[in-house]
Design a protein around this motif. Structure first.
Motif, mmCIF file in Angstrom:
data_model
loop_
_atom_site.group_PDB
_atom_site.id
_atom_site.type_symbol
_atom_site.label_atom_id
_atom_site.label_comp_id
_atom_site.label_asym_id
_atom_site.label_seq_id
_atom_site.Cartn_x
_atom_site.Cartn_y
_atom_site.Cartn_z
ATOM 1 N N LEU A 65 0.805 -1.216 0.000
ATOM 2 C CA LEU A 65 0.000 0.000 0.000
ATOM 3 C C LEU A 65 0.838 1.267 0.000
ATOM 4 C CD1 LEU A 65 -2.669 -1.010 2.660
ATOM 5 C CD2 LEU A 65 -2.844 -1.155 0.174
ATOM 6 N N ALA A 66 1.979 1.231 0.681
ATOM 7 C CA ALA A 66 2.793 2.441 0.808
ATOM 8 C C ALA A 66 4.208 2.072 1.204
ATOM 9 C CB ALA A 66 2.190 3.375 1.849
ATOM 10 N N ILE A 67 5.103 3.013 1.004
ATOM 11 C CA ILE A 67 6.483 2.896 1.453
ATOM 12 C C ILE A 67 6.749 4.083 2.376
ATOM 13 C CG2 ILE A 67 8.912 2.874 0.770
ATOM 14 C CD1 ILE A 67 7.981 1.791 -1.966
ATOM 15 N N LEU A 68 7.263 3.804 3.564
ATOM 16 C CA LEU A 68 7.568 4.851 4.526
ATOM 17 C C LEU A 68 9.067 4.916 4.748
ATOM 18 C CD1 LEU A 68 4.840 4.169 7.233
ATOM 19 C CD2 LEU A 68 4.719 5.702 5.277
ATOM 20 N N GLY A 69 9.579 6.127 4.873
ATOM 21 C CA GLY A 69 11.007 6.320 5.116
ATOM 22 C C GLY A 69 11.234 7.199 6.329
ATOM 23 N N ALA A 70 12.451 7.669 6.467
ATOM 24 C CA ALA A 70 12.836 8.514 7.602
ATOM 25 C C ALA A 70 11.888 9.703 7.711
ATOM 26 C CB ALA A 70 14.270 8.991 7.430
ATOM 27 N N GLY A 71 11.478 9.968 8.941
ATOM 28 C CA GLY A 71 10.570 11.077 9.203
ATOM 29 C C GLY A 71 9.112 10.680 9.270
ATOM 30 N N GLU A 72 8.803 9.439 8.927
ATOM 31 C CA GLU A 72 7.418 8.964 8.958
ATOM 32 C C GLU A 72 7.111 8.334 10.315
ATOM 33 O OE1 GLU A 72 5.196 9.420 6.610
ATOM 34 O OE2 GLU A 72 6.471 10.014 4.941
ATOM 35 N N ILE A 73 5.818 8.193 10.595
ATOM 36 C CA ILE A 73 5.340 7.585 11.837
ATOM 37 C C ILE A 73 4.536 6.341 11.495
ATOM 38 C CG2 ILE A 73 3.940 7.921 13.908
ATOM 39 C CD1 ILE A 73 4.290 10.939 13.485
ATOM 40 N N VAL A 74 4.703 5.292 12.278
ATOM 41 C CA VAL A 74 3.960 4.048 12.111
ATOM 42 C C VAL A 74 3.234 3.754 13.419
ATOM 43 C CG1 VAL A 74 4.142 1.569 11.686
ATOM 44 C CG2 VAL A 74 5.657 3.150 10.488
ATOM 45 N N GLY A 75 1.958 3.401 13.341
ATOM 46 C CA GLY A 75 1.208 2.979 14.512
ATOM 47 C C GLY A 75 0.477 4.088 15.238
ATOM 48 N N GLU A 76 0.516 5.301 14.699
ATOM 49 C CA GLU A 76 -0.139 6.416 15.391
ATOM 50 C C GLU A 76 -1.648 6.262 15.445
ATOM 51 O OE1 GLU A 76 -0.027 7.829 11.101
ATOM 52 O OE2 GLU A 76 1.173 6.557 12.399
ATOM 53 N N MET A 77 -2.237 5.574 14.474
ATOM 54 C CA MET A 77 -3.695 5.386 14.463
ATOM 55 C C MET A 77 -4.156 4.540 15.649
ATOM 56 S SD MET A 77 -4.836 7.299 12.184
ATOM 57 C CE MET A 77 -6.535 6.803 12.361
ATOM 58 N N SER A 78 -3.301 3.665 16.142
ATOM 59 C CA SER A 78 -3.665 2.834 17.281
ATOM 60 C C SER A 78 -3.832 3.648 18.557
ATOM 61 C CB SER A 78 -2.615 1.749 17.498
ATOM 62 O OG SER A 78 -2.601 0.891 16.389
ATOM 63 N N PHE A 79 -3.247 4.829 18.585
ATOM 64 C CA PHE A 79 -3.425 5.698 19.739
ATOM 65 C C PHE A 79 -4.758 6.430 19.674
ATOM 66 C CE2 PHE A 79 0.489 5.625 22.163
ATOM 67 C CZ PHE A 79 1.299 4.899 21.316
ATOM 68 N N ILE A 80 -5.352 6.470 18.484
ATOM 69 C CA ILE A 80 -6.632 7.145 18.272
ATOM 70 C C ILE A 80 -7.764 6.130 18.204
ATOM 71 C CG2 ILE A 80 -7.946 8.579 16.647
ATOM 72 C CD1 ILE A 80 -5.168 9.686 15.745
ATOM 73 N N ASP A 81 -7.531 5.038 17.501
ATOM 74 C CA ASP A 81 -8.537 4.022 17.227
ATOM 75 C C ASP A 81 -8.089 2.705 17.848
ATOM 76 O OD1 ASP A 81 -10.326 2.229 16.136
ATOM 77 O OD2 ASP A 81 -9.949 2.778 14.056
ATOM 78 N N PRO A 82 -8.831 2.158 18.809
ATOM 79 C CA PRO A 82 -8.389 0.953 19.516
ATOM 80 C C PRO A 82 -8.530 -0.348 18.724
ATOM 81 C CG PRO A 82 -10.551 1.596 20.296
ATOM 82 C CD PRO A 82 -10.100 2.666 19.328
ATOM 83 N N HIS A 83 -8.925 -0.293 17.473
ATOM 84 C CA HIS A 83 -9.086 -1.512 16.677
ATOM 85 C C HIS A 83 -7.722 -2.099 16.298
ATOM 86 C CE1 HIS A 83 -12.967 0.497 16.283
ATOM 87 N NE2 HIS A 83 -13.455 -0.727 16.145
ATOM 88 N N PRO A 84 -7.688 -3.393 15.995
ATOM 89 C CA PRO A 84 -6.429 -4.022 15.567
ATOM 90 C C PRO A 84 -5.893 -3.364 14.294
ATOM 91 C CG PRO A 84 -8.103 -5.678 16.032
ATOM 92 C CD PRO A 84 -8.790 -4.349 16.067
ATOM 93 N N ALA A 85 -4.623 -3.561 14.044
ATOM 94 C CA ALA A 85 -3.973 -2.986 12.866
ATOM 95 C C ALA A 85 -4.657 -3.483 11.595
ATOM 96 C CB ALA A 85 -2.504 -3.365 12.854
ATOM 97 N N SER A 86 -4.860 -2.580 10.659
ATOM 98 C CA SER A 86 -5.529 -2.942 9.404
ATOM 99 C C SER A 86 -4.536 -3.371 8.331
ATOM 100 C CB SER A 86 -6.357 -1.759 8.895
ATOM 101 O OG SER A 86 -5.529 -0.634 8.701
ATOM 102 N N ALA A 87 -3.254 -3.207 8.594
ATOM 103 C CA ALA A 87 -2.223 -3.607 7.633
ATOM 104 C C ALA A 87 -0.974 -4.008 8.397
ATOM 105 C CB ALA A 87 -1.908 -2.454 6.687
ATOM 106 N N SER A 88 -0.088 -4.685 7.712
ATOM 107 C CA SER A 88 1.198 -5.068 8.295
ATOM 108 C C SER A 88 2.248 -4.047 7.891
ATOM 109 C CB SER A 88 1.624 -6.448 7.798
ATOM 110 O OG SER A 88 0.758 -7.434 8.299
#
Length: 98
Positions: A65-88
């Protein structure tokens, strides 16, 4: 401006300092899974070096779906939405996260 600098800029100095006090750097090797889809997540990662792929693996296909590099954040949605991760999130190359 990168995403984590933007986030830290919205916090007080005390709040952003706390992130660096409790956070720890973690080296991940290419192929390591940081986040597994459908699993609960209690960690947010700041990408310091390297590349991470956001993928859907449950379809049986390796759907990137996407490529993330330096400066990006991973997992921030889990702090807002308590549902399990929608992607790996999989390290595309050796990387460093906080």
């Amino acid at each position: 401006m990168n995403k984590w600098a933007e986030l830290l800029g919205a916090l007080t100095n005390e709040q952003s300092n706390r992130i660096f006090e409790v956070g720890r750097e973690q080296r991940v090797k290419a192929g390591d899974v940081l986040v597994r889809e459908s699993a609960p997540l209690d960690t947010m990662y700041f990408v310091l070096e390297g590349l991470l792929h956001i993928k859907i693996l449950a379809t049986g296909r390796d759907l990137k779906l996407a490529i993330l590099g330096a400066g990006e954040i991973v997992g921030e949605m889990s702090f807002i939405d308590p549902h399990p991760a929608s992607a790996s999130v999989v390290a595309a190359e050796d990387s460093l996260v906080l």
